[in-house]
Write a protein that holds these residues in place. Structure first.
Motif, short mmCIF file in Angstrom:
data_model
loop_
_atom_site.label_atom_id
_atom_site.label_comp_id
_atom_site.label_asym_id
_atom_site.label_seq_id
_atom_site.Cartn_x
_atom_site.Cartn_y
_atom_site.Cartn_z
N ILE A 62 18.68 -13.21 20.45
CA ILE A 62 17.88 -13.56 21.62
C ILE A 62 17.22 -12.30 22.19
O ILE A 62 17.88 -11.29 22.42
N HIS A 63 15.94 -12.35 22.35
CA HIS A 63 15.19 -11.31 23.04
C HIS A 63 14.56 -11.96 24.27
O HIS A 63 14.58 -13.18 24.41
N SER A 64 14.01 -11.14 25.12
CA SER A 64 13.35 -11.71 26.29
C SER A 64 12.04 -10.98 26.53
O SER A 64 12.01 -9.76 26.65
N PHE A 100 8.28 -5.44 28.08
CA PHE A 100 9.67 -5.06 27.81
C PHE A 100 10.40 -6.19 27.09
O PHE A 100 10.03 -7.36 27.22
N CYS A 101 11.47 -5.82 26.41
CA CYS A 101 12.48 -6.80 26.03
C CYS A 101 13.51 -6.74 27.14
O CYS A 101 14.01 -5.67 27.46
N ALA A 102 13.80 -7.87 27.74
CA ALA A 102 14.67 -7.88 28.91
C ALA A 102 16.02 -8.54 28.63
O ALA A 102 16.66 -9.07 29.51
N GLU A 103 16.41 -8.54 27.35
CA GLU A 103 17.70 -9.13 27.00
C GLU A 103 18.34 -8.16 26.02
O GLU A 103 17.72 -7.83 25.00
N TYR A 104 19.56 -7.72 26.32
CA TYR A 104 20.19 -6.74 25.44
C TYR A 104 20.32 -7.33 24.03
O TYR A 104 20.92 -8.38 23.84
N CYS A 105 19.71 -6.65 23.06
CA CYS A 105 19.62 -7.24 21.72
C CYS A 105 20.06 -6.28 20.64
O CYS A 105 19.70 -6.45 19.48
N GLY A 106 20.81 -5.25 21.00
CA GLY A 106 21.29 -4.31 19.98
C GLY A 106 20.96 -2.89 20.38
O GLY A 106 20.38 -2.64 21.45
N GLN A 122 18.82 -0.62 19.69
CA GLN A 122 17.49 -0.15 20.01
C GLN A 122 16.79 -1.01 21.08
O GLN A 122 15.59 -0.94 21.24
N HIS A 123 17.58 -1.81 21.76
CA HIS A 123 17.00 -2.71 22.76
C HIS A 123 16.06 -1.98 23.73
O HIS A 123 14.96 -2.45 24.01
N SER A 124 16.52 -0.83 24.21
CA SER A 124 15.72 -0.15 25.24
C SER A 124 14.41 0.36 24.67
O SER A 124 13.51 0.73 25.42
N ARG A 125 14.30 0.39 23.34
CA ARG A 125 13.04 0.86 22.76
C ARG A 125 12.17 -0.30 22.29
O ARG A 125 11.14 -0.10 21.65
N MET A 126 12.58 -1.50 22.59
CA MET A 126 11.78 -2.66 22.21
C MET A 126 10.75 -2.91 23.31
O MET A 126 10.83 -3.86 24.07
N ILE A 127 9.83 -1.99 23.37
CA ILE A 127 8.85 -2.02 24.45
C ILE A 127 7.45 -2.02 23.85
O ILE A 127 7.26 -1.74 22.67
CU1 CUA Z 1 15.01 -7.35 22.05
CU2 CUA Z 1 16.32 -6.44 23.80
#
Ligand code: CUA
Length: 361
Positions: A143-145, A178-184, A186-191
């Motif tokens: 799940i991503h957001s 942004f991706c606003a759902e913790y997804c692993g 590299q989540h913080s770089r899913m921008i």
């Molecule tokens: Cu995709 Cu967090």
């Protein structure tokens, strides 16, 4: 925008002002009551403190008017919050009919977008100003957001499901995505960034006359190639003797299933019908369709759906694609997902082809 500190993201969509107004109302009510209650605690502590001359306190009887006041006022306040919030919620979940559709697939850790006309982008989304845009979201893995703070919109991208989100940008500019759902990890770089452009500029971008060379093959056309590659046409012939139901004009029509259910042939239904055909056999047909799970990527599924959407009842014939017609970047059709920027040929961008949605064989 980056580097400049601000408490609030820019407001750049039609709902942004409404969301902010409600937000400020909630903050205002909370602040008012926080101060009122804190003030009352202090004032009453002083007023009723124990002292040498006062050791006994009067007992307070219930007071109807006071009880009614502190019941009715908060009730009205929370009902206001509820109906105001519900109205915005409904607005945000009701995309206008004329919305431009863009398909977005999230995966660890990037956002992949594809426009119906064919342009694809990664961690970027170009949209026109002043026109509603509806995103159809899904995920390849977890799940991503999908979150655009400046537009005040956020929606989960869920594997195995299509969710949607719409907005209308009100001014040109570049905004955070942004991706606003913790997804692993590299989540913080899913921008990424959302680029809102003036309509004419957007049109030029879409047709590939500005920016890098692009694969301008329309989604429907790409979907048609997958349709041919997987041999779907073998069974889904338009004639009545076919083994599978005809697909022309199917999208958003009611379908009677063999198990008695009636469903609307929307994106979710088509996806299910391709991946898990036994679960939604159409009335009057045998459950002979094999699953195509694992044979089509998420993007391929979206292209197949775009192809089925494009089939009007008059487009009955499904001639095979001529051998020479196979696209240079055909690798992304089925199975693979084409992270790289595909290459375009100028002929593919011809407006007539885009209008037709399909290319002539
Ligand atoms: Cu995709 Cu967090």
């Amino acid at each position: 925008m980056i580097g400049r500190f601000s408490l609030f993201p820019e407001a750049a969509s039609t709902v942004a002002g409404q969301v902010d107004a409600l937000y400020f109302f909630l903050v205002g009510v909370s602040a008012f009551f926080s101060l009122l209650i804190a003030g009352a605690i202090v004032a009453l502590a002083i007023r009723f403190r124990r002292s040498a001359e006062r050791q006994v306190f009067p007992t307070w009887e219930g007071m109807l008017s006071l009880e009614l006041t502190w019941t009715i006022i908060p009730l009205l306040l929370v009902l206001t919050m509820f109906f105001w919030g519900a109205r915005i919620f409904i607005t945000m979940h009701t995309p206008p009919e004329n919305a431009l559709q863009v398909y977005v697939v999230g995966k660890q850790w990037m956002w992949k977008a594809q426009h119906v006309e064919g342009r694809r982008e990664i961690n970027e989304l170009h949209v026109p100003v002043g026109r509603p845009v509806k995103l159809i979201l899904t995920s390849e893995d977890v799940i991503h957001s999908f979150f655009i703070p400046a537009f005040r919109v956020k929606q989960d991208a869920v594997p195995g499901r299509y969710t949607s989100l719409w907005f209308e940008a009100t001014k040109p500019g570049t905004f955070h995505l942004f991706c606003a759902e913790y997804c692993g990890t590299q989540h913080s770089r899913m921008i990424g960034r959302v680029v809102a452009m003036e309509p004419a500029e957007f049109q030029a971008w879409l047709t590939g006359t500005t920016g890098a060379a692009q694969d301008a093959e329309s989604m429907a056309s790409a979907g048609r190639r997958i349709f041919e590659q997987l041999g779907c046409a073998t069974c889904h012939q338009p004639d009545s003797g076919a083994r599978g139901p005809a697909l022309a004009g199917l999208f958003e029509r009611q379908v009677q299933l063999a198990d008695g259910r009636t469903v609307i042939a929307d994106e979710a239904y088509l996806r299910e019908a391709i991946l898990n055909p036994q679960a939604s056999v159409v009335a009057g047909y045998q459950p002979i369709m094999p699953t195509f799970k694992g044979l089509v990527s998420e993007e391929g599924l979206l292209q197949l759906i775009a192809y089925i959407k494009s089939l009007q009842p008059s487009d009955v014939e499904t001639e095979p694609v001529a051998p020479g017609r196979t696209h240079a970047t055909g690798g992304h059709a089925a199975g693979t997902t084409a992270e790289r920027e595909p290459v375009a040929s100028a002929a593919d961008a011809s407006p007539s082809r885009r209008l037709a949605g399909l290319d002539a064989p």
